[in-house]
Motif scaffolding. Structure first.
Motif, PDB file in Angstrom:
ATOM      1  N   THR A   2      45.446  37.087  38.799  1.00 21.03           N
ATOM      2  CA  THR A   2      46.079  37.516  40.037  1.00 21.03           C
ATOM      3  C   THR A   2      45.090  38.329  40.858  1.00 21.03           C
ATOM      4  OG1 THR A   2      48.251  37.603  38.960  1.00 21.03           O
ATOM      5  CG2 THR A   2      48.013  38.785  41.041  1.00 21.03           C
ATOM      6  N   VAL A   3      45.017  38.017  42.146  1.00 16.72           N
ATOM      7  CA  VAL A   3      44.092  38.704  43.042  1.00 16.72           C
ATOM      8  C   VAL A   3      44.686  40.036  43.474  1.00 16.72           C
ATOM      9  CG1 VAL A   3      42.911  38.583  45.272  1.00 16.72           C
ATOM     10  CG2 VAL A   3      43.123  36.529  43.859  1.00 16.72           C
ATOM     11  N   LYS A   4      43.846  41.068  43.484  1.00 15.03           N
ATOM     12  CA  LYS A   4      44.236  42.386  43.971  1.00 15.03           C
ATOM     13  C   LYS A   4      43.157  42.898  44.918  1.00 15.03           C
ATOM     14  CE  LYS A   4      46.896  43.764  39.882  1.00 15.03           C
ATOM     15  NZ  LYS A   4      47.069  44.815  38.828  1.00 15.03           N
ATOM     16  N   ALA A   5      43.572  43.721  45.877  1.00  9.86           N
ATOM     17  CA  ALA A   5      42.617  44.311  46.810  1.00  9.86           C
ATOM     18  C   ALA A   5      41.770  45.351  46.086  1.00  9.86           C
ATOM     19  CB  ALA A   5      43.337  44.953  47.985  1.00  9.86           C
ATOM     20  N   ARG A   6      40.511  45.496  46.543  1.00 12.23           N
ATOM     21  CA  ARG A   6      39.665  46.532  45.951  1.00 12.23           C
ATOM     22  C   ARG A   6      40.260  47.911  46.208  1.00 12.23           C
ATOM     23  NH1 ARG A   6      33.408  46.852  47.669  1.00 12.23           N
ATOM     24  NH2 ARG A   6      34.396  46.919  49.737  1.00 12.23           N
ATOM     25  N   GLU A   7      40.736  48.139  47.441  1.00 15.22           N
ATOM     26  CA  GLU A   7      41.471  49.358  47.781  1.00 15.22           C
ATOM     27  C   GLU A   7      42.707  48.937  48.562  1.00 15.22           C
ATOM     28  OE1 GLU A   7      40.666  52.179  46.655  1.00 15.22           O
ATOM     29  OE2 GLU A   7      38.572  51.924  46.080  1.00 15.22           O
ATOM     30  N   SER A   8      43.839  49.553  48.262  1.00 16.21           N
ATOM     31  CA  SER A   8      45.081  49.192  48.935  1.00 16.21           C
ATOM     32  C   SER A   8      45.957  50.429  49.086  1.00 16.21           C
ATOM     33  CB  SER A   8      45.828  48.121  48.132  1.00 16.21           C
ATOM     34  OG  SER A   8      47.010  47.731  48.785  1.00 16.21           O
ATOM     35  N   ALA A  59      39.044  35.029  52.665  1.00 17.11           N
ATOM     36  CA  ALA A  59      39.870  33.878  52.305  1.00 17.11           C
ATOM     37  C   ALA A  59      40.897  34.241  51.232  1.00 17.11           C
ATOM     38  CB  ALA A  59      38.984  32.733  51.821  1.00 17.11           C
ATOM     39  N   LEU A  60      40.509  35.067  50.284  1.00 15.67           N
ATOM     40  CA  LEU A  60      41.409  35.462  49.200  1.00 15.67           C
ATOM     41  C   LEU A  60      42.245  36.656  49.642  1.00 15.67           C
ATOM     42  CD1 LEU A  60      38.955  35.186  46.175  1.00 15.67           C
ATOM     43  CD2 LEU A  60      40.577  33.478  47.017  1.00 15.67           C
ATOM     44  N   ARG A  61      43.526  36.593  49.319  1.00 16.95           N
ATOM     45  CA  ARG A  61      44.459  37.663  49.682  1.00 16.95           C
ATOM     46  C   ARG A  61      45.137  38.221  48.434  1.00 16.95           C
ATOM     47  NH1 ARG A  61      45.395  37.629  55.276  1.00 16.95           N
ATOM     48  NH2 ARG A  61      43.572  36.610  56.199  1.00 16.95           N
ATOM     49  N   PRO A  62      45.493  39.502  48.461  1.00 17.62           N
ATOM     50  CA  PRO A  62      46.170  40.100  47.305  1.00 17.62           C
ATOM     51  C   PRO A  62      47.444  39.343  46.948  1.00 17.62           C
ATOM     52  CG  PRO A  62      45.442  41.797  48.819  1.00 17.62           C
ATOM     53  CD  PRO A  62      45.200  40.488  49.518  1.00 17.62           C
ATOM     54  N   ALA A 104      44.799  27.369  44.713  1.00 16.28           N
ATOM     55  CA  ALA A 104      45.470  26.180  45.231  1.00 16.28           C
ATOM     56  C   ALA A 104      45.263  26.030  46.731  1.00 16.28           C
ATOM     57  CB  ALA A 104      46.961  26.247  44.900  1.00 16.28           C
ATOM     58  N   ALA A 105      45.100  27.142  47.432  1.00 16.04           N
ATOM     59  CA  ALA A 105      44.907  27.073  48.883  1.00 16.04           C
ATOM     60  C   ALA A 105      43.544  26.503  49.256  1.00 16.04           C
ATOM     61  CB  ALA A 105      45.067  28.467  49.490  1.00 16.04           C
ATOM     62  N   PHE A 106      42.566  26.580  48.330  1.00 20.66           N
ATOM     63  CA  PHE A 106      41.215  26.078  48.600  1.00 20.66           C
ATOM     64  C   PHE A 106      40.781  25.210  47.412  1.00 20.66           C
ATOM     65  CE2 PHE A 106      41.782  30.341  50.381  1.00 20.66           C
ATOM     66  CZ  PHE A 106      41.617  30.076  51.734  1.00 20.66           C
ATOM     67  N   PRO A 107      41.345  24.005  47.273  1.00 22.91           N
ATOM     68  CA  PRO A 107      41.084  23.190  46.079  1.00 22.91           C
ATOM     69  C   PRO A 107      39.635  22.744  45.925  1.00 22.91           C
ATOM     70  CG  PRO A 107      42.263  21.920  47.745  1.00 22.91           C
ATOM     71  CD  PRO A 107      42.243  23.342  48.228  1.00 22.91           C
ATOM     72  N   ASP A 108      38.882  22.683  47.011  1.00 23.46           N
ATOM     73  CA  ASP A 108      37.505  22.198  46.947  1.00 23.46           C
ATOM     74  C   ASP A 108      36.481  23.339  46.911  1.00 23.46           C
ATOM     75  OD1 ASP A 108      38.472  19.586  47.115  1.00 23.46           O
ATOM     76  OD2 ASP A 108      38.469  19.647  49.313  1.00 23.46           O
ATOM     77  N   ARG A 109      36.943  24.543  46.681  1.00 26.57           N
ATOM     78  CA  ARG A 109      36.045  25.692  46.727  1.00 26.57           C
ATOM     79  C   ARG A 109      36.089  26.444  45.400  1.00 26.57           C
ATOM     80  NH1 ARG A 109      36.170  30.386  51.450  1.00 26.57           N
ATOM     81  NH2 ARG A 109      34.494  31.684  50.604  1.00 26.57           N
ATOM     82  N   VAL A 110      34.919  26.867  44.943  1.00 27.79           N
ATOM     83  CA  VAL A 110      34.810  27.649  43.710  1.00 27.79           C
ATOM     84  C   VAL A 110      34.307  29.042  44.067  1.00 27.79           C
ATOM     85  CG1 VAL A 110      33.702  27.856  41.463  1.00 27.79           C
ATOM     86  CG2 VAL A 110      34.375  25.609  42.312  1.00 27.79           C
ATOM     87  N   PHE A 111      35.042  30.051  43.637  1.00 24.79           N
ATOM     88  CA  PHE A 111      34.681  31.447  43.891  1.00 24.79           C
ATOM     89  C   PHE A 111      34.010  32.008  42.635  1.00 24.79           C
ATOM     90  CE2 PHE A 111      38.242  30.400  46.574  1.00 24.79           C
ATOM     91  CZ  PHE A 111      37.928  30.966  47.804  1.00 24.79           C
ATOM     92  N   THR A 112      32.876  32.635  42.833  1.00 18.15           N
ATOM     93  CA  THR A 112      32.097  33.169  41.713  1.00 18.15           C
ATOM     94  C   THR A 112      32.221  34.690  41.675  1.00 18.15           C
ATOM     95  OG1 THR A 112      30.530  31.355  41.916  1.00 18.15           O
ATOM     96  CG2 THR A 112      29.825  33.263  40.642  1.00 18.15           C
ATOM     97  N   GLY A 113      32.448  35.216  40.489  1.00 25.68           N
ATOM     98  CA  GLY A 113      32.556  36.659  40.310  1.00 25.68           C
ATOM     99  C   GLY A 113      31.956  37.087  38.983  1.00 25.68           C
ATOM    100  N   THR A 114      32.004  38.371  38.724  1.00 21.56           N
ATOM    101  CA  THR A 114      31.511  38.923  37.466  1.00 21.56           C
ATOM    102  C   THR A 114      32.540  39.883  36.892  1.00 21.56           C
ATOM    103  OG1 THR A 114      30.368  40.687  38.684  1.00 21.56           O
ATOM    104  CG2 THR A 114      29.073  38.735  38.108  1.00 21.56           C
ATOM    105  N   VAL A 130      35.710  42.715  48.933  1.00 21.14           N
ATOM    106  CA  VAL A 130      35.558  42.368  47.521  1.00 21.14           C
ATOM    107  C   VAL A 130      36.934  42.516  46.883  1.00 21.14           C
ATOM    108  CG1 VAL A 130      34.482  42.958  45.324  1.00 21.14           C
ATOM    109  CG2 VAL A 130      33.158  43.140  47.439  1.00 21.14           C
ATOM    110  N   VAL A 131      37.399  41.473  46.183  1.00 23.19           N
ATOM    111  CA  VAL A 131      38.721  41.523  45.569  1.00 23.19           C
ATOM    112  C   VAL A 131      38.580  41.649  44.057  1.00 23.19           C
ATOM    113  CG1 VAL A 131      39.830  40.228  47.414  1.00 23.19           C
ATOM    114  CG2 VAL A 131      38.880  39.001  45.459  1.00 23.19           C
ATOM    115  N   LYS A 132      39.629  42.174  43.450  1.00 24.98           N
ATOM    116  CA  LYS A 132      39.691  42.273  42.001  1.00 24.98           C
ATOM    117  C   LYS A 132      40.565  41.134  41.478  1.00 24.98           C
ATOM    118  CE  LYS A 132      41.244  46.503  42.320  1.00 24.98           C
ATOM    119  NZ  LYS A 132      41.691  47.886  42.040  1.00 24.98           N
TER     120      LYS A 132
END
Length: 357
Positions: free
Chosen positions: A59-65, A258-261, A221-231, A195-197
């Motif tokens: 699940t995506v979360k905002a870095r600060e919210s 593009a990514l939302r909490p 699902a909103a961006f099926p052709d895109r891969v997001f890279t993180g650490t 930057v999202v968590k």
């Protein structure tokens, strides 16, 4: 009676002759039929990057919210933002009515100036020993009180201005000019999503492989052709006793927002990756606890090799020992060959279509 016996003997001789002729013909046909060299599908042992992955949902979360609200009860004087606006830290968002606080602040400034002038005047008289030094102490205290009063009124005035505590994206506006707001009234939301968590659970059996810095490949699902890279940024200090999993948090750069909490993402956590020898998984011949490959030598003869198998992915297997890069191994047709046999090789299956001209 003699005629019957003679007829039986003649019949038996005829059957025996027929059988002998048939067997003799079959034997000669078998000897005359040439033995064909079996054909097999082969590939070369290649060096590729292999990795061990753990799949999960996150699940995506905002870095600060934060939910923005005011500190005092007052009517809204002006709204300085729009829905979804990107703002910087310190941007003025909301102004409350502040006439009374402005007046108190002006009076406090005037009082402080008066107290400072009186202090300076008495200070000169004390130095001339015209007035006792105790009077100077009293005026010093009055100056300190005036400064404190000024700071109090300044704080009350600042409370009438709502500013962004950090840079981010605002949510929907919940108030309008003239609205009476109180402490806790939601004005809007502010999220830092540059930057999202990404929080996701991992079974506890993979705990030894988890560490900050591991790479994460995620998709939404909103961006099926895109891969997001993180650490991986951190691993939770506790394992859930119900699910027997630990929560891992990864950071993903999100410069285009593009990514939302709240978004759900499927991800692969790369726990191990290295360049190694790889063959198609179908080429491996398992026999009890051992594994073998059929290697085709330079003179097209089959050689059976025992190998050590490492990582496995979909359709591929890592070979730790037993073959070298560039050697040719059989991937199809293993059932029709044996070690030492000569074969013909081809790079892929040939399929024919009946009726094709």
């Amino acid at each position: 009676m003699k005629k019957t016996i003679i007829a039986g003997v003649v019949l038996a001789l005829g059957v025996a002759g027929s059988i002998y002729y048939k067997e003799t013909g079959n034997s000669q046909g078998a000897r005359s039929k040439p033995r064909t060299t079996p054909s097999v599908v082969v590939t070369q042992v290649a060096t590729e990057s292999m990795r061990r992955e753990v799949e999960a949902l996150g699940t995506v979360k905002a870095r600060e919210s934060v939910v923005l609200s005011v500190k005092v009860t007052e009517k809204v004087e002006a709204v300085h933002f729009d829905d979804g606006q990107r703002v910087e830290a310190g941007t003025l968002l909301l102004t409350l009515r502040d006439g009374e606080q402005q007046a108190k602040l002006s009076a406090a400034r005037a009082n402080l100036l008066e107290q400072q002038r009186e202090f300076n005047r008495i200070k000169d008289l004390v130095q001339a020993q015209t007035i006792a030094s105790s009077e100077l102490d009293r005026l010093s205290t009055s100056v300190d009180v005036a400064k404190a009063t000024l700071a109090q009124y300044q704080a009350e005035l600042d409370a009438r201005y709502l500013r962004a505590p950090f840079a981010g994206v605002l949510g929907f506006r919940q108030v309008s000019p003239g609205t009476l707001v109180t402490p806790g009234t939601e004005v809007t939301t502010l999220d830092d999503i540059q930057v999202v968590k990404l929080d996701f659970p991992v079974p506890e059996r993979f705990l030894a492989r988890l560490a900050p810095g591991r790479r994460v490949l995620a998709s939404a699902a909103a961006f099926p052709d895109r891969v997001f890279t993180g650490t991986v940024a951190s691993v939770d200090s506790r394992v859930d006793p119900v699910t027997r999993s630990v929560v891992v948090r990864a950071n993903i750069d999100n410069p285009d927002l593009a990514l939302r909490p709240g978004m759900l993402m499927t991800l692969k956590l790369i726990t191990e990756q290295r360049d190694t020898l790889v063959v198609p998984e179908e080429a491996i011949i398992p026999l009890q606890q051992r594994h073998y490959l059929f290697v085709v030598s330079a003179d097209n003869r089959i050689e059976q090799r025992q190998v050590e198998v490492g990582l496995r992915t979909r359709g591929k297997a890592e070979i730790l020992s037993g073959v070298e890069a560039g050697e040719t191994v059989v991937t199809r047709g293993m059932m029709k060959v044996r070690p030492g046999q000569q074969v013909t090789t081809r790079g892929g299956e040939r399929f024919s279509v009946q009726g094709a001209e």
